[in-house]
Scaffold this motif. Structure first.
Motif, PDB file in Angstrom:
ATOM      1  N   LYS A  15       0.850  -1.183   0.000  1.00  0.00           N
ATOM      2  CA  LYS A  15       0.000   0.000   0.000  1.00  0.00           C
ATOM      3  C   LYS A  15       0.885   1.232   0.000  1.00  0.00           C
ATOM      4  O   LYS A  15       1.844   1.302   0.757  1.00  0.00           O
ATOM      5  N   ARG A  16       0.539   2.191  -0.823  1.00  0.00           N
ATOM      6  CA  ARG A  16       1.440   3.318  -1.036  1.00  0.00           C
ATOM      7  C   ARG A  16       1.088   4.499  -0.132  1.00  0.00           C
ATOM      8  O   ARG A  16      -0.035   4.631   0.353  1.00  0.00           O
ATOM      9  N   MET A  17       2.061   5.351   0.060  1.00  0.00           N
ATOM     10  CA  MET A  17       1.861   6.597   0.789  1.00  0.00           C
ATOM     11  C   MET A  17       0.954   7.535  -0.024  1.00  0.00           C
ATOM     12  O   MET A  17       0.939   7.483  -1.253  1.00  0.00           O
ATOM     13  N   ASP A  18       0.231   8.389   0.695  1.00  0.00           N
ATOM     14  CA  ASP A  18      -0.598   9.431   0.075  1.00  0.00           C
ATOM     15  C   ASP A  18      -1.605   8.866  -0.924  1.00  0.00           C
ATOM     16  O   ASP A  18      -1.809   9.427  -2.011  1.00  0.00           O
ATOM     17  N   ASP A  19      -2.248   7.765  -0.542  1.00  0.00           N
ATOM     18  CA  ASP A  19      -3.236   7.121  -1.414  1.00  0.00           C
ATOM     19  C   ASP A  19      -4.613   7.733  -1.152  1.00  0.00           C
ATOM     20  O   ASP A  19      -5.423   7.202  -0.381  1.00  0.00           O
ATOM     21  N   TYR A  20      -4.890   8.847  -1.823  1.00  0.00           N
ATOM     22  CA  TYR A  20      -6.159   9.537  -1.624  1.00  0.00           C
ATOM     23  C   TYR A  20      -7.317   8.833  -2.326  1.00  0.00           C
ATOM     24  O   TYR A  20      -8.474   9.222  -2.155  1.00  0.00           O
ATOM     25  N   GLY A  21      -7.027   7.786  -3.073  1.00  0.00           N
ATOM     26  CA  GLY A  21      -8.084   7.013  -3.721  1.00  0.00           C
ATOM     27  C   GLY A  21      -8.555   5.842  -2.882  1.00  0.00           C
ATOM     28  O   GLY A  21      -9.440   5.085  -3.309  1.00  0.00           O
ATOM     29  N   ALA A  22      -8.005   5.671  -1.682  1.00  0.00           N
ATOM     30  CA  ALA A  22      -8.389   4.549  -0.817  1.00  0.00           C
ATOM     31  C   ALA A  22      -9.848   4.682  -0.393  1.00  0.00           C
ATOM     32  O   ALA A  22     -10.397   5.791  -0.307  1.00  0.00           O
ATOM     33  N   SER A  23     -10.471   3.544  -0.096  1.00  0.00           N
ATOM     34  CA  SER A  23     -11.904   3.542   0.202  1.00  0.00           C
ATOM     35  C   SER A  23     -12.253   4.325   1.457  1.00  0.00           C
ATOM     36  O   SER A  23     -13.349   4.900   1.552  1.00  0.00           O
ATOM     37  N   ASP A  24     -11.324   4.391   2.428  1.00  0.00           N
ATOM     38  CA  ASP A  24     -11.636   5.130   3.660  1.00  0.00           C
ATOM     39  C   ASP A  24     -11.344   6.624   3.543  1.00  0.00           C
ATOM     40  O   ASP A  24     -11.508   7.364   4.515  1.00  0.00           O
ATOM     41  N   MET A  25     -10.941   7.066   2.351  1.00  0.00           N
ATOM     42  CA  MET A  25     -10.703   8.491   2.129  1.00  0.00           C
ATOM     43  C   MET A  25     -11.859   9.156   1.379  1.00  0.00           C
ATOM     44  O   MET A  25     -11.798  10.339   1.050  1.00  0.00           O
ATOM     45  N   ARG A  26     -12.917   8.427   1.133  1.00  0.00           N
ATOM     46  CA  ARG A  26     -14.079   9.008   0.457  1.00  0.00           C
ATOM     47  C   ARG A  26     -14.862   9.878   1.428  1.00  0.00           C
ATOM     48  O   ARG A  26     -14.854   9.643   2.634  1.00  0.00           O
TER      49      ARG A  26
END
Length: 280
Positions: A15-26
């Motif tokens: 899992k990458r840093m700064d993943d603003y597309g992750a499901s918990d970032m919605r």
């Protein structure tokens, strides 16, 4: 053989840093009907109804013997409702943050969600908690102790360097251990379990390695990132949904009338690993 060139990043999570597309970032992506039907979020707050934008009083509590005797509660604005929910959110956080030097963090992070507009969060207390976790772990899950074994056994003591062709042994050492996470029993009460708990991404780097005769000193840098946000899997689990704390959090984040942005929680720590060739 050649020496390993430093600094060298020995480990990165998939899992990458700064993943603003992750499901918990919605955020702001669910309707009232979805929240009620799919996630059963009917009873959200004891203080305000986010769907009708009304205050909840003893006379308007559904379970109250006085329910309905004075009609609906006082109408409030969307902003007033959000502020009321955030105040209750902070108050409820104290159930998960009872003692210790990190108990203040959850309230600070809730306020950052309220006012920070999704900007990343840093705090020296988080860095200190990470450092203490790494240094105090004396179990066989400790990445620090696994690295200590590799340094002792793989350093070229004759030529006083770490061979570049042994670098995979460093990564394997991390894989044998457990990355620092705040899922221990004490983290349920000291504030770290509710602020961070699991982590999203971790990078581990050797910044320097000094070898002097039969002793070494390695400076290691841990960079850890978590997401302060909830996804649908979180709120669908009973262990989350049963608590009003998480119901309020999910509604503030995901309801399309609020849409408060989750954010990245960043932690960093630099530690030293020391040892010797003949160390037992």
């Amino acid at each position: 053989m050649t020496a390993l060139q430093l600094p060298y990043t020995i480990f990165k999570t998939q899992k990458r840093m700064d993943d603003y597309g992750a499901s918990d970032m919605r955020c702001g992506d669910l309707t009232e009907a979805q929240l009620k039907t799919h996630f059963h979020l009917l009873d959200v707050s004891t203080r305000a109804n986010p769907y009708t934008l009304t205050r909840i009083t003893p006379f308007t509590q559904p379970q109250s013997m006085f329910h309905g005797s004075r009609g609906e509660g006082e109408k409030i604005t969307q902003r007033q409702c959000a502020n009321i929910l955030f105040d209750e959110f902070r108050d409820l956080s104290r159930l998960f943050s009872m003692y210790g030097p990190y108990k203040h963090l959850i309230e600070k992070m809730i306020t950052h969600m309220q006012n920070g507009n999704g900007t990343p969060f840093r705090d020296v207390s988080l860095d200190q908690a990470l450092k203490e976790h790494i240094l105090n772990d004396k179990t066989r899950n400790s990445t620090r102790l696994w690295l200590k074994d590799v340094f002792k056994n793989r350093i070229d003591w004759k030529n006083q360097y770490f061979p570049a062709d042994k670098k995979d042994k460093l990564r394997m050492a991390i894989m044998k251990g457990k990355l620092p996470k705040f899922d221990r029993l004490q983290d349920n009460f000291n504030g770290m379990g509710i602020t961070v708990h699991d982590t999203w991404a971790t990078h581990i780097t050797i910044k320097s390695l000094n070898i002097d005769n039969d002793h070494y000193r390695a400076v290691m840098h841990y960079k850890v990132q978590d997401h302060f946000g909830l996804d649908v899997d979180d709120i669908s689990k009973f262990k989350f949904n049963q608590f009003r704390f998480f119901r309020i959090w999910f509604v503030l984040q995901r309801y399309n009338q609020f849409g408060f942005k989750p954010f990245m929680t960043n932690m960093e720590s630099t530690i030293e690993i020391t040892g010797g060739r003949n160390e037992i």
